[in-house]
Write an enzyme that holds these catalytic residues in place. Structure first.
Site, PDB file in Angstrom:
ATOM      1  NE  ARG A 121       2.619 -60.464  88.271  1.00 16.43           N
ATOM      2  CZ  ARG A 121       1.958 -60.953  87.226  1.00 16.43           C
ATOM      3  NH1 ARG A 121       1.400 -62.155  87.293  1.00 16.43           N
ATOM      4  NH2 ARG A 121       1.858 -60.260  86.124  1.00 16.43           N
ATOM      5  CE  LYS A 143      20.207 -59.049 104.126  1.00 16.02           C
ATOM      6  NZ  LYS A 143      21.478 -58.457 104.588  1.00 16.02           N
ATOM      7  CE  LYS A 227      21.061 -64.694 108.206  1.00 14.79           C
ATOM      8  NZ  LYS A 227      21.813 -64.726 106.963  1.00 14.79           N
ATOM      9  CD  GLU A 237      20.724 -55.448 107.107  1.00 14.55           C
ATOM     10  OE1 GLU A 237      20.524 -56.221 106.155  1.00 14.55           O
ATOM     11  OE2 GLU A 237      21.832 -55.012 107.412  1.00 14.55           O
ATOM     12  NE  ARG A 242      19.149 -60.347 107.689  1.00 19.72           N
ATOM     13  CZ  ARG A 242      18.486 -61.114 106.839  1.00 19.72           C
ATOM     14  NH1 ARG A 242      17.211 -60.989 106.679  1.00 19.72           N
ATOM     15  NH2 ARG A 242      19.120 -62.030 106.130  1.00 19.72           N
ATOM     16  CG  ASN A 246      26.463 -56.032 108.481  1.00 13.27           C
ATOM     17  OD1 ASN A 246      26.433 -57.029 107.760  1.00 13.27           O
ATOM     18  ND2 ASN A 246      25.661 -55.000 108.309  1.00 13.27           N
ATOM     19  CG  HIS A 249      30.614 -59.175 107.592  1.00 20.25           C
ATOM     20  ND1 HIS A 249      30.745 -59.955 108.714  1.00 20.25           N
ATOM     21  CD2 HIS A 249      30.291 -60.030 106.582  1.00 20.25           C
ATOM     22  CE1 HIS A 249      30.493 -61.216 108.406  1.00 20.25           C
ATOM     23  NE2 HIS A 249      30.221 -61.294 107.115  1.00 20.25           N
ATOM     24  CG  HIS A 253      32.492 -56.153 103.118  1.00 16.68           C
ATOM     25  ND1 HIS A 253      31.242 -55.763 103.562  1.00 16.68           N
ATOM     26  CD2 HIS A 253      32.383 -57.464 102.802  1.00 16.68           C
ATOM     27  CE1 HIS A 253      30.427 -56.805 103.526  1.00 16.68           C
ATOM     28  NE2 HIS A 253      31.102 -57.847 103.077  1.00 16.68           N
TER      29      HIS A 253
HETATM   30  N1  LIG Z   1      21.953 -64.597 101.137  1.00 13.96           N
HETATM   31  C1  LIG Z   1      22.698 -64.313 102.175  1.00 13.96           C
HETATM   32  O1  LIG Z   1      22.214 -63.933 103.247  1.00 13.96           O
HETATM   33  C2  LIG Z   1      24.185 -64.508 102.062  1.00 13.96           C
HETATM   34  C3  LIG Z   1      24.995 -64.492 103.208  1.00 13.96           C
HETATM   35  C4  LIG Z   1      26.356 -64.739 103.069  1.00 13.96           C
HETATM   36  C5  LIG Z   1      26.889 -65.002 101.813  1.00 13.96           C
HETATM   37  N2  LIG Z   1      26.081 -65.002 100.718  1.00 13.96           N
HETATM   38  C6  LIG Z   1      26.615 -65.303  99.371  1.00 13.96           C
HETATM   39  O2  LIG Z   1      27.051 -66.660  99.393  1.00 13.96           O
HETATM   40  C7  LIG Z   1      28.081 -66.828  98.425  1.00 13.96           C
HETATM   41  C8  LIG Z   1      29.207 -67.622  99.049  1.00 13.96           C
HETATM   42  O3  LIG Z   1      28.699 -68.869  99.463  1.00 13.96           O
HETATM   43  P1  LIG Z   1      29.635 -70.159  99.620  1.00 13.96           P
HETATM   44  O4  LIG Z   1      30.800 -69.803 100.449  1.00 13.96           O
HETATM   45  O5  LIG Z   1      28.781 -71.294  99.993  1.00 13.96           O
HETATM   46  O6  LIG Z   1      30.228 -70.272  98.149  1.00 13.96           O
HETATM   47  P2  LIG Z   1      29.908 -71.228  96.915  1.00 13.96           P
HETATM   48  O7  LIG Z   1      28.461 -71.408  96.717  1.00 13.96           O
HETATM   49  O8  LIG Z   1      30.700 -70.687  95.769  1.00 13.96           O
HETATM   50  O9  LIG Z   1      30.557 -72.609  97.362  1.00 13.96           O
HETATM   51  C9  LIG Z   1      31.949 -72.666  97.585  1.00 13.96           C
HETATM   52  C10 LIG Z   1      32.560 -73.840  96.817  1.00 13.96           C
HETATM   53  O10 LIG Z   1      32.200 -75.039  97.480  1.00 13.96           O
HETATM   54  C11 LIG Z   1      31.730 -75.982  96.538  1.00 13.96           C
HETATM   55  N3  LIG Z   1      30.833 -76.883  97.270  1.00 13.96           N
HETATM   56  C12 LIG Z   1      29.572 -76.642  97.662  1.00 13.96           C
HETATM   57  N4  LIG Z   1      29.116 -77.659  98.399  1.00 13.96           N
HETATM   58  C13 LIG Z   1      30.109 -78.578  98.446  1.00 13.96           C
HETATM   59  C14 LIG Z   1      30.245 -79.842  99.062  1.00 13.96           C
HETATM   60  N5  LIG Z   1      29.272 -80.355  99.817  1.00 13.96           N
HETATM   61  N6  LIG Z   1      31.402 -80.512  98.907  1.00 13.96           N
HETATM   62  C15 LIG Z   1      32.417 -79.970  98.183  1.00 13.96           C
HETATM   63  N7  LIG Z   1      32.357 -78.776  97.600  1.00 13.96           N
HETATM   64  C16 LIG Z   1      31.207 -78.083  97.730  1.00 13.96           C
HETATM   65  C17 LIG Z   1      31.090 -75.146  95.488  1.00 13.96           C
HETATM   66  O11 LIG Z   1      30.978 -75.863  94.275  1.00 13.96           O
HETATM   67  C18 LIG Z   1      32.067 -73.981  95.395  1.00 13.96           C
HETATM   68  O12 LIG Z   1      33.152 -74.308  94.572  1.00 13.96           O
HETATM   69  C19 LIG Z   1      28.473 -65.434  97.956  1.00 13.96           C
HETATM   70  O13 LIG Z   1      27.925 -65.192  96.683  1.00 13.96           O
HETATM   71  C20 LIG Z   1      27.828 -64.517  98.976  1.00 13.96           C
HETATM   72  O14 LIG Z   1      27.460 -63.261  98.443  1.00 13.96           O
HETATM   73  C21 LIG Z   1      24.750 -64.770 100.822  1.00 13.96           C
HETATM   74 ZN   LIG Z   2      29.941 -63.009 105.925  1.00 14.44          ZN
END
Ligand SMILES: NC(=O)c1ccc[n+]([C@@H]2O[C@H](COP(=O)([O-])OP(=O)(O)OC[C@H]3O[C@@H](n4cnc5c(N)ncnc54)[C@H](O)[C@@H]3O)[C@@H](O)[C@H]2O)c1
Ligand SMILES: [Zn+2]
Length: 369
Positions: A121, A143, A227, A237, A242, A246, A249, A253
């Site tokens: 939990r 999130k 942020k 949100e 918040r 977007n 976006h 999207h």
């Molecule tokens: N929670 C939120 O508020 C929120 C906001 C925006 C996006 N997201 C989510 O985030 C995800 C995308 O995140 P991302 O762009 O970081 O993608 P990711 O986590 O897939 O990382 C992108 C790539 O970079 C590599 N990588 C990570 N750190 C590295 C480093 N220091 N050196 C070299 N390579 C490295 C990873 O292995 C991966 O191949 C999506 O799933 C999206 O839905 C969440």
């Molecule tokens: Zn984004």
């Protein structure tokens, strides 16, 4: 080193931003009273590139820890990975009080946060984001999510971390594509909230693309402040604040979806979405045309796209109509009423939206669409 507070009463936490700051981590863990058992979730690439220093620090401070590697793909944001990771955590956690460390990009961060929110939990977790996108966006705000076949992020919770620790030294192994994906979000922050950040980006885009630590530190700090401030005022949100995040976006999207999620990645699609939203803002008399030109130049300098190629216009429009996030109104877009001033507008005339999308195509492609 900069410390930014996300102000959420008893769930408040710090975002620490700096260069080569990992050594200060053990002290911070102790101050937060997290216990001395850490379950680190990461992927193999990030483990290789980023875990070395963290492991040294934890060993030296006498922490007990385990590293759980998940596959390096968006597919790791799944129920299957969620349950497999939780079972390993349960085995490690026998008779201990464990906290989770999410070491990686948004995929690792979103999954780890959800694990932390439901295991027993809720147990504490720390974000150590290793992509620019995660440092400026996904690691902040609580999130958490995994995806379903039916759609992205359909299973999730709001669950805030106890600390976000953004060391820009971890970004030095990022490739240009990943760096640009994060940069698109930083440009977004400048446009919606911070004209000084925008001017900084115009002046320093080369240093950023060359991964100069001082420039990275500057933009991660400025973005995190924005942020943190928005999340502090509208955590879930509910107040519409918040929503300004977007910007770019909604149409972004639609472009991502119309391109089958492989023509344009998220950052590229958001860049195009921002240009369309600026065009609409201009047509609706909210801004002059100077701003769209300025933004276009910055996006181009960042190596992000400024025109749409290889997707049919009608597929973008259809994907836009399919988006069901509008809650009662015909549509809802974040528009711009001046650099740093976002404005949420409902029921934008569809003809204006379609015209704006159309104008972003290369002329030849419109003729064929
Ligand atoms: N929670 C939120 O508020 C929120 C906001 C925006 C996006 N997201 C989510 O985030 C995800 C995308 O995140 P991302 O762009 O970081 O993608 P990711 O986590 O897939 O990382 C992108 C790539 O970079 C590599 N990588 C990570 N750190 C590295 C480093 N220091 N050196 C070299 N390579 C490295 C990873 O292995 C991966 O191949 C999506 O799933 C999206 O839905 C969440
Ligand atoms: Zn984004």
């Amino acid at each position: 080193m900069h410390v930014i507070r996300v102000k959420l009463a008893r769930r408040s936490y710090a975002i620490v931003v700096g260069n080569k700051i990992i050594r200060s981590l053990a002290k911070q863990f102790k101050e937060l009273n997290l216990g001395n058992s850490a379950f680190i979730i990461t992927n193999s690439l990030v483990k290789r590139k980023c875990a070395g220093e963290l492991v040294k620090v934890l060993k030296k401070a006498g922490f007990n820890f385990k590293i759980r590697v998940i596959p390096d793909t968006e597919k790791s944001k799944s129920i299957a990975t969620l349950s497999a990771v939780i079972r390993d955590l349960a085995k490690f956690d026998l008779k201990k009080h464990t906290f989770i460390i999410a070491l990686g990009g948004g995929v690792v961060g979103d999954l780890s946060g959800l694990v932390a929110s439901i295991y027993k939990r809720g147990i504490p977790y720390i974000q150590i984001p290793t992509t620019l996108l995660a440092q400026v966006d996904s690691a902040i705000g609580g999130k958490t999510a995994v995806d379903l076949k039916e759609g992205k992020n359909l299973i999730g919770a709001f669950y805030q971390p106890r600390l976000v620790f953004s060391d820009v030294a971890l970004l030095k192994s990022l490739n240009l594509k990943q760096l640009r994906a994060g940069l698109a979000e930083v440009i977004k922050y400048g446009i919606i909230k911070d004209s000084r950040l925008f001017a900084y980006l115009e002046k320093n885009s080369k240093s950023i693309l060359r991964l100069k630590p001082a420039a990275l530190e500057h933009i991660v700090n400025a973005s995190s402040k924005i942020k943190a401030d928005i999340v502090g005022q509208d955590e879930k949100e509910e107040k519409g604040l918040r929503t300004v995040l977007n910007f770019g976006h909604t149409l972004g999207h639609a472009i991502e979806a119309a391109g089958g999620f492989n023509k344009y990645n998220h950052g590229e699609a958001v860049s195009l979405g921002m240009l369309i939203a600026l065009d609409i803002s201009q047509r609706m008399g909210l801004v002059g045309d100077g701003l769209k030109k300025r933004v276009g130049e910055l996006i181009r300098k960042a190596g992000l796209p400024v025109e749409i190629k290889g997707i049919a216009l009608k597929n973008i429009i259809n994907a836009f109509y399919r988006d069901k996030k509008f809650r009662g109104s015909e549509n809802r877009l974040v528009l711009i009423a001046g650099l740093g001033k976002a404005k949420v507008v409902e029921n934008v005339p569809l003809a204006i939206i379609e015209e704006a999308v159309k104008r972003l195509f290369k002329q030849r492609e419109v003729d064929n669409a």
